[in-house]
Design a protein around this motif. Structure first.
Motif, PDB file in Angstrom:
ATOM      1  N   GLY A 240       0.817  -1.209   0.000  1.00  0.00           N
ATOM      2  CA  GLY A 240       0.000   0.000   0.000  1.00  0.00           C
ATOM      3  C   GLY A 240       0.849   1.256   0.000  1.00  0.00           C
ATOM      4  N   GLN A 241       1.852   1.289   0.847  1.00  0.00           N
ATOM      5  CA  GLN A 241       2.741   2.448   0.886  1.00  0.00           C
ATOM      6  C   GLN A 241       3.490   2.602  -0.433  1.00  0.00           C
ATOM      7  OE1 GLN A 241       5.364   2.128   4.263  1.00  0.00           O
ATOM      8  NE2 GLN A 241       3.716   2.394   5.767  1.00  0.00           N
ATOM      9  N   ALA A 242       3.918   1.487  -1.015  1.00  0.00           N
ATOM     10  CA  ALA A 242       4.654   1.549  -2.275  1.00  0.00           C
ATOM     11  C   ALA A 242       3.769   2.079  -3.400  1.00  0.00           C
ATOM     12  CB  ALA A 242       5.196   0.171  -2.637  1.00  0.00           C
ATOM     13  N   ALA A 243       2.529   1.592  -3.510  1.00  0.00           N
ATOM     14  CA  ALA A 243       1.616   2.046  -4.560  1.00  0.00           C
ATOM     15  C   ALA A 243       1.356   3.544  -4.434  1.00  0.00           C
ATOM     16  CB  ALA A 243       0.299   1.268  -4.485  1.00  0.00           C
ATOM     17  N   PRO A 263      15.055  -1.295  -8.089  1.00  0.00           N
ATOM     18  CA  PRO A 263      16.061  -2.219  -7.591  1.00  0.00           C
ATOM     19  C   PRO A 263      15.443  -3.588  -7.322  1.00  0.00           C
ATOM     20  CG  PRO A 263      15.259  -0.874  -5.796  1.00  0.00           C
ATOM     21  CD  PRO A 263      14.522  -0.415  -7.034  1.00  0.00           C
ATOM     22  N   HIS A 264      16.256  -4.554  -6.916  1.00  0.00           N
ATOM     23  CA  HIS A 264      15.721  -5.837  -6.452  1.00  0.00           C
ATOM     24  C   HIS A 264      15.171  -5.621  -5.046  1.00  0.00           C
ATOM     25  CE1 HIS A 264      16.772  -8.545  -9.681  1.00  0.00           C
ATOM     26  NE2 HIS A 264      17.994  -8.068  -9.726  1.00  0.00           N
ATOM     27  N   ASP A 265      13.864  -5.470  -4.948  1.00  0.00           N
ATOM     28  CA  ASP A 265      13.215  -5.229  -3.656  1.00  0.00           C
ATOM     29  C   ASP A 265      11.810  -5.824  -3.748  1.00  0.00           C
ATOM     30  OD1 ASP A 265      11.706  -4.020  -1.503  1.00  0.00           O
ATOM     31  OD2 ASP A 265      13.291  -2.525  -1.316  1.00  0.00           O
ATOM     32  N   SER A 266      11.592  -6.940  -3.083  1.00  0.00           N
ATOM     33  CA  SER A 266      10.326  -7.661  -3.244  1.00  0.00           C
ATOM     34  C   SER A 266       9.137  -6.915  -2.664  1.00  0.00           C
ATOM     35  CB  SER A 266      10.430  -9.050  -2.596  1.00  0.00           C
ATOM     36  OG  SER A 266      10.755  -8.940  -1.216  1.00  0.00           O
ATOM     37  N   THR A 267       9.369  -5.940  -1.787  1.00  0.00           N
ATOM     38  CA  THR A 267       8.269  -5.150  -1.236  1.00  0.00           C
ATOM     39  C   THR A 267       7.810  -4.091  -2.220  1.00  0.00           C
ATOM     40  OG1 THR A 267       9.056  -5.467   1.037  1.00  0.00           O
ATOM     41  CG2 THR A 267       7.552  -3.631   0.657  1.00  0.00           C
ATOM     42  N   THR A 268       8.738  -3.358  -2.782  1.00  0.00           N
ATOM     43  CA  THR A 268       8.390  -2.194  -3.610  1.00  0.00           C
ATOM     44  C   THR A 268       8.427  -2.473  -5.111  1.00  0.00           C
ATOM     45  OG1 THR A 268      10.677  -1.392  -3.660  1.00  0.00           O
ATOM     46  CG2 THR A 268       9.309  -0.686  -1.812  1.00  0.00           C
ATOM     47  N   THR A 273       0.960  -6.936  -8.472  1.00  0.00           N
ATOM     48  CA  THR A 273       0.135  -5.740  -8.329  1.00  0.00           C
ATOM     49  C   THR A 273       0.863  -4.471  -8.739  1.00  0.00           C
ATOM     50  OG1 THR A 273      -1.078  -6.770  -6.498  1.00  0.00           O
ATOM     51  CG2 THR A 273      -1.215  -4.368  -6.694  1.00  0.00           C
ATOM     52  N   LEU A 274       2.106  -4.321  -8.263  1.00  0.00           N
ATOM     53  CA  LEU A 274       2.813  -3.057  -8.457  1.00  0.00           C
ATOM     54  C   LEU A 274       3.367  -2.869  -9.861  1.00  0.00           C
ATOM     55  CD1 LEU A 274       4.749  -2.607  -5.086  1.00  0.00           C
ATOM     56  CD2 LEU A 274       2.705  -1.413  -5.863  1.00  0.00           C
ATOM     57  N   MET A 275       3.909  -3.931 -10.474  1.00  0.00           N
ATOM     58  CA  MET A 275       4.561  -3.745 -11.771  1.00  0.00           C
ATOM     59  C   MET A 275       3.613  -3.224 -12.849  1.00  0.00           C
ATOM     60  SD  MET A 275       7.741  -3.794 -11.969  1.00  0.00           S
ATOM     61  CE  MET A 275       7.739  -3.653 -13.751  1.00  0.00           C
ATOM     62  N   PRO A 276       2.388  -3.716 -12.963  1.00  0.00           N
ATOM     63  CA  PRO A 276       1.485  -3.112 -13.955  1.00  0.00           C
ATOM     64  C   PRO A 276       1.242  -1.628 -13.683  1.00  0.00           C
ATOM     65  CG  PRO A 276       0.658  -5.252 -13.261  1.00  0.00           C
ATOM     66  CD  PRO A 276       1.801  -4.923 -12.345  1.00  0.00           C
ATOM     67  N   LEU A 277       1.110  -1.265 -12.406  1.00  0.00           N
ATOM     68  CA  LEU A 277       0.922   0.142 -12.037  1.00  0.00           C
ATOM     69  C   LEU A 277       2.132   0.975 -12.430  1.00  0.00           C
ATOM     70  CD1 LEU A 277      -0.420   1.459  -8.644  1.00  0.00           C
ATOM     71  CD2 LEU A 277       1.734   2.303  -9.538  1.00  0.00           C
ATOM     72  N   ILE A 278       3.334   0.445 -12.156  1.00  0.00           N
ATOM     73  CA  ILE A 278       4.571   1.181 -12.449  1.00  0.00           C
ATOM     74  C   ILE A 278       4.750   1.357 -13.952  1.00  0.00           C
ATOM     75  CG2 ILE A 278       7.085   1.101 -12.274  1.00  0.00           C
ATOM     76  CD1 ILE A 278       6.669  -0.540  -9.658  1.00  0.00           C
ATOM     77  N   LEU A 279       4.552   0.282 -14.706  1.00  0.00           N
ATOM     78  CA  LEU A 279       4.737   0.349 -16.157  1.00  0.00           C
ATOM     79  C   LEU A 279       3.731   1.314 -16.795  1.00  0.00           C
ATOM     80  CD1 LEU A 279       5.333  -3.447 -16.808  1.00  0.00           C
ATOM     81  CD2 LEU A 279       7.024  -1.623 -17.133  1.00  0.00           C
ATOM     82  N   ARG A 280       2.501   1.252 -16.333  1.00  0.00           N
ATOM     83  CA  ARG A 280       1.483   2.155 -16.867  1.00  0.00           C
ATOM     84  C   ARG A 280       1.803   3.612 -16.510  1.00  0.00           C
ATOM     85  NH1 ARG A 280      -2.380  -0.383 -15.022  1.00  0.00           N
ATOM     86  NH2 ARG A 280      -2.763   0.773 -13.086  1.00  0.00           N
ATOM     87  N   GLY A 281       2.253   3.849 -15.262  1.00  0.00           N
ATOM     88  CA  GLY A 281       2.589   5.194 -14.841  1.00  0.00           C
ATOM     89  C   GLY A 281       3.742   5.771 -15.632  1.00  0.00           C
ATOM     90  N   SER A 282       4.767   4.953 -15.903  1.00  0.00           N
ATOM     91  CA  SER A 282       5.916   5.413 -16.684  1.00  0.00           C
ATOM     92  C   SER A 282       5.501   5.729 -18.123  1.00  0.00           C
ATOM     93  CB  SER A 282       7.008   4.349 -16.673  1.00  0.00           C
ATOM     94  OG  SER A 282       8.065   4.694 -17.547  1.00  0.00           O
TER      95      SER A 282
END
Length: 370
Positions: A240-243, A263-268, A273-282
């Motif tokens: 949640g904090q990462a998103a 980086p290699h960080d399994s939390t962030t 869940t997070l990678m689709p959000l990150i790729l779309r945001g970029s």
């Protein structure tokens, strides 16, 4: 437990019925011709009195000719010195299936390429008896173990303390009680690649969990400073904090002067869940995204890095040979500098980057694949 013993250069010596193992290079242009006895005679480690035997001229070569100067050159080689009375090197690696097995096989090949001495490799699985392994290593005169992968490193932790362990082939941190090389790419190499592609970038953004990657962030601060970059960090301890952090970064970032590092960080950098959000945001914001994980370049990051497993094996072998020659062991974990680079041309085009053939050739992998 399986053993894998590469065939080193061997030389049959008349008059002593001794097979000289561990002399590198003799079967590869070192002055000896004709067939070897590798397939019929067992490899016997050289005794500490080798130099004395040669000095007394008690031994004659049965095949070919070698001058004293050639022999002295061979004996001065660091890998040969490491094998003369100082023990041997062994490798522990996980007994896993493809495609993961190929990575460890490449590391072992790199180790053998560098040492050119008799290196025993042990495939580790759940049935292994560590007590039996320890006894076998000591019988073989093992002084240094290169432990690959989590299973290899865990097994090596149960060995006698007089066997030095070098760790590799796993994601490590300096909070672990090991010495070796982590699979996480060195930020210095990532940032240098970033500047070569986007020289106008001034700031690197990163979301990280301090419990997992604080050691890497410390290294990254120095690496960023050396490249004239500012490292802007945001801490997140759960998804949640990462998103929330990523949404805020994409909303406020300057796409001309900022870039986001994963980086290699399994939390962030969670894949589901997070990678689709990150790729779309970029993609939507135009903020460049680069990663320590080559799979992200395939998915849409501008560029990413992956381990060069062959070169990693060679580097680990060099460290092992140094330890056998009396060099002090380097404490802690080092990031990986033996890397392949991948570029996503579709993402580059979307960002308005024109990357010519010459610059493309500096990458090992290009996505989308032709």
């Amino acid at each position: 437990m399986k053993t894998h013993s590469p065939a080193p250069g061997r030389l049959f010596v008349a008059g002593t019925s001794l097979v000289l193992a561990l002399l590198p290079g003799l079967s590869h242009g070192g002055g000896v011709s004709g067939p070897t006895f590798a397939s019929r005679a067992p490899a016997v480690p050289l005794g500490p009195d080798l130099a004395e035997r040669w000095a007394r001229n008690d031994v004659q070569l049965a095949m070919g000719q070698m001058t004293l100067a050639q022999l002295e050159t061979q004996l001065r080689r660091p890998e040969t010195q490491a094998s003369l009375g100082n023990g041997t090197i062994a490798v522990l690696y996980p007994n896993v299936e493809e495609p993961y097995r190929a990575a460890f096989v490449a590391m072992i090949q790199g180790i053998e390429d560098r040492t050119k001495v008799h290196v025993r490799s042990y495939a580790i699985d759940a049935r292994l008896d560590v007590y039996d392994l320890n006894a076998q290593l000591k019988r073989n005169g093992t002084k240094v173990v290169i432990a690959l992968g989590r299973q290899g490193i865990t097994t090596a932790s149960g060995l006698d303390r007089d066997i030095t362990v070098l760790a590799g082939g796993a994601l490590l941190s300096d909070s672990e009680n090991v010495s070796g090389i982590s699979l996480t790419p060195d930020p210095a190499i990532l940032f240098a690649r970033l500047k070569s592609l986007l020289p106008e970038v001034k700031r690197v953004l990163v979301v990280h969990d301090p419990r997992k990657s604080e050691w890497l962030i410390r290294i990254a601060r120095d690496a960023a400073h050396a490249q004239g970059l500012e490292l802007a960090t945001v801490e997140a301890r759960d998804l949640g904090q990462a998103a929330k952090a990523y949404n805020q970064l994409f909303a406020s970032a300057d796409k001309q002067h900022d870039a986001l590092w994963l980086p290699h960080d399994s939390t962030t950098v969670e894949e589901g869940t997070l990678m689709p959000l990150i790729l779309r945001g970029s993609w939507n914001s135009g903020v460049p995204l680069f990663s320590s994980n080559i799979l992200h370049a395939r998915k849409g990051a501008l560029f990413a890095m992956s381990p060069n497993n062959l070169e990693l094996g060679r580097t680990l072998a060099s460290s092992a040979l140094g330890l056998m020659n009396g060099e002090p062991r380097k404490r802690g974990v080092q990031p990986l500098r033996e890397l392949h680079a991948a570029l996503n041309l579709r993402t580059a085009s979307h960002m308005g980057l024109a990357i010519g053939q010459q610059q493309q050739r500096t990458f090992d992998f290009i996505f989308p694949e032709p």
